[in-house]
Design an enzyme around this catalytic site. Sequence first.
Site, PDB file in Angstrom:
ATOM      1  N   CYS A   6      -3.369  33.691 -75.987  1.00  0.00           N
ATOM      2  CA  CYS A   6      -4.672  33.129 -76.341  1.00  0.00           C
ATOM      3  C   CYS A   6      -5.826  34.103 -76.146  1.00  0.00           C
ATOM      4  O   CYS A   6      -6.758  34.123 -76.958  1.00  0.00           O
ATOM      5  CB  CYS A   6      -4.923  31.836 -75.578  1.00  0.00           C
ATOM      6  SG  CYS A   6      -4.764  31.973 -73.785  1.00  0.00           S
ATOM      7  N   HIS A  23      -6.134  29.559 -69.577  1.00  0.00           N
ATOM      8  CA  HIS A  23      -6.233  29.471 -71.031  1.00  0.00           C
ATOM      9  C   HIS A  23      -7.634  29.851 -71.502  1.00  0.00           C
ATOM     10  O   HIS A  23      -8.629  29.524 -70.857  1.00  0.00           O
ATOM     11  CB  HIS A  23      -5.894  28.060 -71.500  1.00  0.00           C
ATOM     12  CG  HIS A  23      -5.877  27.910 -72.984  1.00  0.00           C
ATOM     13  ND1 HIS A  23      -4.963  28.577 -73.786  1.00  0.00           N
ATOM     14  CD2 HIS A  23      -6.679  27.209 -73.827  1.00  0.00           C
ATOM     15  CE1 HIS A  23      -5.198  28.266 -75.047  1.00  0.00           C
ATOM     16  NE2 HIS A  23      -6.235  27.442 -75.098  1.00  0.00           N
ATOM     17  N   HIS A  53     -19.679  33.166 -64.521  1.00  0.00           N
ATOM     18  CA  HIS A  53     -19.155  33.918 -65.658  1.00  0.00           C
ATOM     19  C   HIS A  53     -19.086  35.392 -65.298  1.00  0.00           C
ATOM     20  O   HIS A  53     -19.635  35.823 -64.291  1.00  0.00           O
ATOM     21  CB  HIS A  53     -20.020  33.708 -66.910  1.00  0.00           C
ATOM     22  CG  HIS A  53     -21.415  34.257 -66.778  1.00  0.00           C
ATOM     23  ND1 HIS A  53     -22.497  33.473 -66.469  1.00  0.00           N
ATOM     24  CD2 HIS A  53     -21.902  35.525 -66.912  1.00  0.00           C
ATOM     25  CE1 HIS A  53     -23.585  34.219 -66.420  1.00  0.00           C
ATOM     26  NE2 HIS A  53     -23.249  35.466 -66.677  1.00  0.00           N
ATOM     27  N   ASP A  97      -0.202  29.741 -75.947  1.00  0.00           N
ATOM     28  CA  ASP A  97       1.120  30.362 -76.071  1.00  0.00           C
ATOM     29  C   ASP A  97       1.237  31.662 -75.291  1.00  0.00           C
ATOM     30  O   ASP A  97       2.167  32.438 -75.500  1.00  0.00           O
ATOM     31  CB  ASP A  97       1.442  30.613 -77.544  1.00  0.00           C
ATOM     32  CG  ASP A  97       0.437  31.540 -78.220  1.00  0.00           C
ATOM     33  OD1 ASP A  97      -0.546  31.954 -77.557  1.00  0.00           O
ATOM     34  OD2 ASP A  97       0.624  31.849 -79.413  1.00  0.00           O
TER      35      ASP A  97
END
Length: 234
Positions: A51, A224, A205, A48
């Site tokens: 997140c 997301h 990462h 939304d």
Amino acid sequence: MSETSFNLISEKCDILSILRDHPENRIYQRKIQELSKRFTSIRKTKGDGNCFYRALGYSYLESLLGKSREILKFKERVLQTPNDLLAAGFEEHKFRNFFNAFYSVVELVEKDSSVSSLLKVFNDQSSSDRIVQFLRLLTSAFIRNRADFFRHFIDEEMDIKDFCTHEVEPMAMECDHVQITALSQALNIALQVEYVDEMDTALNHHVFPEAAIPSVYLLYKTSHYNILYAAEKH
């Protein structure tokens, strides 16, 4: 687990369960298999636009469950945040309700060490959104109070105030490295974001701040964020 089968944050499930999200994508399948060597579980978050904030807030508070000394240290930091907001020019009556919502869940973690109680708060739309709004305001305050540093990382055509007003404070606005850096430093939370894309490259990462030992792990894919759980090291 489909996004429609949970409210805002899902139950914890096996990391390999997300292989079926893209069964036809060979690169995605390979990267999730690689990820499963270091992470065992995942919680999905609602897509939304909030997140990142919701995932970070929940995951860090969950990591504090049962750790009284760390909770006390975090409470002390949270109690200082109204001063940060005031210094950034926010009026107290405009942030007090959001601060109270966040502080209440910190107190809940101190008194009740159950995951279910914490998850219930974060899956209540009203409570969860107030927590997210507080984290957004705190992120904005941190950036505003350190404008000389952060102005080098935003679009030259937008000043710090405009950036915070349009890109940080409104609900549903997605975040970037600037917001992640600011919030992690504002609350002294070290996190690691694992990036899964459709490029046929190795997993990568990023740790915020660099060289820190993470207490929160997030998976980033197609704008997301979901919550990851690292495998125990033997």
